[in-house]
Design a protein around this motif. Structure first.
Motif, PDB file in Angstrom:
ATOM      1  N   LYS A 266      39.561  27.023   6.041  1.00 54.58           N
ATOM      2  CA  LYS A 266      38.639  27.544   7.059  1.00 54.58           C
ATOM      3  C   LYS A 266      38.624  26.652   8.297  1.00 54.58           C
ATOM      4  O   LYS A 266      37.629  26.587   9.020  1.00 54.58           O
ATOM      5  CB  LYS A 266      37.223  27.654   6.482  1.00 54.58           C
ATOM      6  N   TYR A 267      39.718  25.917   8.518  1.00 49.74           N
ATOM      7  CA  TYR A 267      39.791  25.101   9.728  1.00 49.74           C
ATOM      8  C   TYR A 267      39.641  25.994  10.963  1.00 49.74           C
ATOM      9  O   TYR A 267      40.099  27.143  10.971  1.00 49.74           O
ATOM     10  CB  TYR A 267      41.134  24.367   9.797  1.00 49.74           C
ATOM     11  N   LYS A 268      39.045  25.465  11.999  1.00 49.60           N
ATOM     12  CA  LYS A 268      38.831  26.258  13.213  1.00 49.60           C
ATOM     13  C   LYS A 268      40.056  26.200  14.122  1.00 49.60           C
ATOM     14  O   LYS A 268      39.989  25.867  15.302  1.00 49.60           O
ATOM     15  CB  LYS A 268      37.574  25.787  13.930  1.00 49.60           C
TER      16      LYS A 268
ATOM     17  N   GLN B 136      43.731  28.875  10.766  1.00 49.68           N
ATOM     18  CA  GLN B 136      42.719  28.416   9.810  1.00 49.68           C
ATOM     19  C   GLN B 136      43.270  27.355   8.858  1.00 49.68           C
ATOM     20  O   GLN B 136      42.698  27.095   7.813  1.00 49.68           O
ATOM     21  CB  GLN B 136      42.116  29.588   9.021  1.00 49.68           C
TER      22      GLN B 136
END
Length: 843
Positions: free
Chosen positions: A641-643, A647
């Motif tokens: 869920k990295y921005k 992701q």
């Protein structure tokens, strides 16, 4: 009779015969008054507040006896610093009682401006000062020139939204200009364009097994200094610590290994480590992934098919290899960075053995280069290879800190305030992408203000208000700031505790409350795996006739605007800041201030859910304990869920690619043209991966054979402590430095070749000018480099800091030596990375 500077200052302080601009004071403010008991002999109380010595903003407590602040300690209720504080916090006592403080409002009576020019300040009342400012601001607004007003924010609290955001926007100017790019921003690009984190990192010091400190000294500066000091001994017992820095600092003096890299060659060292990790199959496979058949195809010089590797939490590791890493061996890097190939192999292997419990601590020394974004990405990418991003023992983001944000302003904006005007710092133009959080034109280019204003592009500036800032001292190419103020008719208002270089160009000077001891505010941050909200509150009555810069002064100006027919700002303050407990509207600026602090911190102190953090229960209890702590960090919460665009942790940065393409389209060019104009070497696909770029340098090696290294002192309390005698007396705590001196640290072998003795005088020259300096031998500096701590060289900052107040400095300011340039992808000021070539001559 001859008297040294040291003894003169001590005698002056003891006698108390130090005069501020326009006003004098006598007596030693820290000594007990006649008939009173000494510190510790009388009853007292520890009162919670916060330090602003660095951007950690540590919760602290101050011991108050008979209404006087006498002692400082870390706040024992804090889970981030565990009741510790560093030397900066203690300097608060000298800062607040400094007799050189500005004591009353003043106005300039000499229209001429320039270094050495006496402003001929005269004391005025607060009413006259506020009326003058309001008249000037309303004149601009009524003439359709509200956009020609700028608000310059230096260090701040989280109450800044009331003056920096609300007042500036409701008034009708786009020019709320922060200081932040002068001292940071480039290092944020390393984490943002790889893992989508536009922020400073926290580090898991409890569980790390390998700490790679790169371009900073966390025992002295940067962030989380008190907690690092507390933890460092335990870390050394448990983990291997390696420091990459051209000079020996406190951390490297204790570390297991020190890699004295040639300034600016950080990227070469980082990509060579990555090469070793991949060719030897040392990457953390649970995070990165592996070849489908388990056979390592990363061979020196060979291209790898992308479809043979299956990634898990990352994007583009094979592309990165093919584009950048396949030829970047330690032997190649050694010739550039000066670190032996054997050390590069050893460091990479030792780090991999500890994976994923590896903390790659990226600092400004490895990032604030002209081409610093790519150096920062190259260093931070090692966290991805080690699987240590967001993992136990690695680099972390932060926990959510409960609090209210700035209220919506839409209902308070009139037609003037709704006009769309460009910002004065030229962000978003072709030469300044300034892509904070990946959005072109969203960053700030503070140090470009002099050039933009003098060129009148996009327009001229007629008025400015600055607080907790001193840009003619803190910006590189500092001479440009003096020239701008001297040659342009800018009516400037300075809110400050001490008269400084910027004050000498001001038209109105307002005495500001000292942040830690005299005003209400709050701060929020992270450290030690916790987020926190920490209070600032008056622990003593204000020493002089001062007001809080971010709250009281904008409220009072709002009232003056209302008297002149513009009520929108006062309406916002009155309507939106009723007491959250009683519903009562503020009667004056002091009630407004407390109401605002209560409003913004209420979700924290009223929290009833232990899963989110401390349950404090009331505002009164929050004032007492001083800090709200979040729940502890949740590891791996960002995995998947990295921005980023993908992701995932991006070795091939789709996030940077998107941002660069957007900026190129905005300026009707291609990405290669953007990089050319912005002075980066990459073209094509290389622009989207962490890679080596050669250092950009001012001054040829032939004419300027040494490289100047600017570093930070553990006693620089946000650059505002040079007028403290304690600062001068204990300056020797910085490795290689001396008390009551500002020395150029030079390797003895280099100095002796030039015939310069230890303690002798030398001339140091860059493309910006020539200055005199005292040399001190220091074996802990790489040959070919010289270093001096930032913080001294004031020609206007009190009797301790300046030789002849308003006219002459004891030494030179580093920022007069360093030319002005930028890492343009972020807008950050470049002050490291081999930027400043210098020539040294015996004086």
């Amino acid at each position: 009779m001859r008297i040294s500077r040291r003894n003169f200052i001590k005698a002056s302080a003891a006698a108390g015969a130090i005069a501020a601009v326009g006003c004098g004071v006598s007596g030693n403010a820290l000594a007990p008054a006649k008939g009173e008991k000494k510190i510790g002999e009388a009853p007292g109380k520890w009162i919670s507040t916060s330090c602003q010595g660095c951007t950690t903003w540590d919760p602290i407590q101050i011991f108050v006896q008979d209404g006087r602040a006498v002692k400082v300690r870390g706040n024992p209720n804090s889970k981030s610093n565990h009741g510790t504080c560093c030397p900066r916090a203690h300097l608060t006592l000298q800062q607040v009682y400094d007799p050189d403080r500005v004591k009353v409002p003043m106005k300039r009576t000499n229209p001429k401006k320039g270094r050495g020019v006496d402003p001929q300040f005269v004391p005025i009342s607060w009413d006259e000062a506020l009326n003058t400012i309001a008249d000037k601001m309303m004149e601009l607004r009524n003439n359709g020139e509200a956009h020609k007003y700028m608000l310059n924010r230096g260090r701040y609290t989280h109450m800044n939204v009331l003056i920096y955001d609300a007042m500036t926007k409701i008034y009708g100017s786009p020019n709320n200009i922060s200081h932040s790019s002068i001292c940071a921003e480039a290092e944020k690009s390393g984490s943002f364009f790889t893992e989508g984190l536009w922020d400073y990192r926290d580090y898991d010091m409890v569980n790390t097994k390998f700490m790679l400190i790169w371009g900073l000294d966390p025992l002295s500066s940067n962030r989380q200094v008190p907690y690092t000091i507390k933890m460092f001994g335990d870390i050394l017992d448990r983990a291997k610590v390696v420091v990459v820095d051209p000079k020996m600092n406190a951390s490297s003096a204790k570390a297991h290994d020190w890699l004295p890299v040639i300034p600016g060659e950080d990227g070469a060292l980082a990509v060579a480590m990555a090469h070793v990790i991949l060719t030897e199959g040392l990457w953390y496979k649970e995070f990165v992934g592996d070849f489908s058949d388990g056979v390592n195809r990363f061979k020196m010089g060979e291209t790898v098919a992308e479809d043979t590797f299956k990634e898990i939490q990352t994007n583009g590791v094979v592309k990165w290899w093919n584009i950048e890493l396949k030829d970047k061996t330690p032997e190649w890097a050694e010739k550039l960075c000066g670190v032996p190939a054997s050390k590069i192999y050893q460091t990479a292997r030792d780090m991999a053995k500890a994976a994923p419990n590896v903390a790659v601590w990226l600092g400004p020394g490895a990032a604030m280069h002209v081409r610093g974004t790519y150096s920062a990405m190259s260093v931070h990418a090692l966290s991805g290879l080690m699987g240590s991003s967001d993992n136990i023992g690695g680099s972390l983001a932060g926990m959510k800190v409960l609090g209210n944000g700035l209220q919506k302003l839409d209902g308070y904006l009139d037609e003037t305030a709704k006009k769309k005007n460009k910002k004065i710092d030229q962000r978003g133009t072709l030469a300044f992408p300034a892509m904070a959080s990946g959005k072109p034109g969203s960053g700030v280019i503070t140090n470009n203000l002099p050039d933009a204003i003098m060129a009148k592009k996009p327009y001229d500036i007629k008025m400015g208000l600055g607080y907790m800032n001193n840009f003619p001292f803190s910006g590189t190419g500092a001479q440009r700031w003096e020239k701008m103020f001297a040659e342009n008719e800018i009516f400037y208002v300075h809110l400050t505790t001490h008269a400084s270089e910027l004050t000498m160009f001001a038209d109105i000077v307002l005495p500001a409350a000292q942040t830690t001891t005299e005003k209400w505010a709050y701060l929020k941050n992270k450290g030690g795996q916790f987020g926190y909200s920490t209070i600032l509150q008056p622990v003593i009555k204000p020493v002089w006739d001062v007001k809080a810069d971010e709250t009281e002064i904008p409220f009072l100006l709002a009232k003056k605007f209302a008297e002149r027919g513009f009520t929108n700002l006062l309406d916002f303050y009155m309507n939106e800041f009723k007491d959250v407990e009683t519903g009562k509207a503020p009667a004056d600026e002091k009630e407004f201030t407390v109401n605002a602090v209560k409003y913004y911190t209420q979700p924290a102190w009223a929290n009833a859910d232990p899963a989110q953090g401390d349950v404090i229960g009331s505002w009164e209890k929050f004032k007492e304990v001083g800090v709200w702590n979040s729940a502890s960090y949740k590891f791996k919460g960002r995995w998947g869920k990295y921005k980023t665009v993908t992701q995932k942790f991006e070795f091939y940065s789709e996030t940077l690619k998107k941002a660069l393409n957007e900026h190129a389209a905005n300026n009707k060019v291609d990405v290669d043209k953007v990089l050319e104009v912005c002075n980066y070497e990459a073209r094509g696909e290389k622009a989207f991966v962490p890679h080596y770029e050669s250092p950009f340098r001012y001054g040829s090696m032939e004419e300027y054979p040494f490289t100047f290294v600017d570093h930070k002192s553990r006693l620089n309390k946000e650059g505002r402590s040079a007028n403290c005698t304690w600062y001068m007396e204990f300056k020797k705590v910085d490795a290689g430095d001396a008390s009551w001196e500002d020395v150029l640290k030079m390797n003895p072998a280099d100095a002796q070749k030039l015939g310069i003795a230890d303690g002798g005088m030398a001339k140091i020259s860059s493309v910006s000018g020539t200055f005199l300096t005292k040399v001190r031998y220091w074996e802990g500096i790489r040959p070919g480099t010289v270093a001096k701590a930032y913080g001294q060289g004031h020609w206007a900052y009190g009797k301790v800091a300046s030789k002849k107040f308003g006219k002459e400095a004891y030494t030179f300011n580093n920022n007069e030596l360093i030319p002005a340039d930028y890492d343009r992808l972020t807008g950050a000021t470049a002050r490291n990375g081999g930027l400043c070539g210098v020539k040294i001559e015996k004086a």
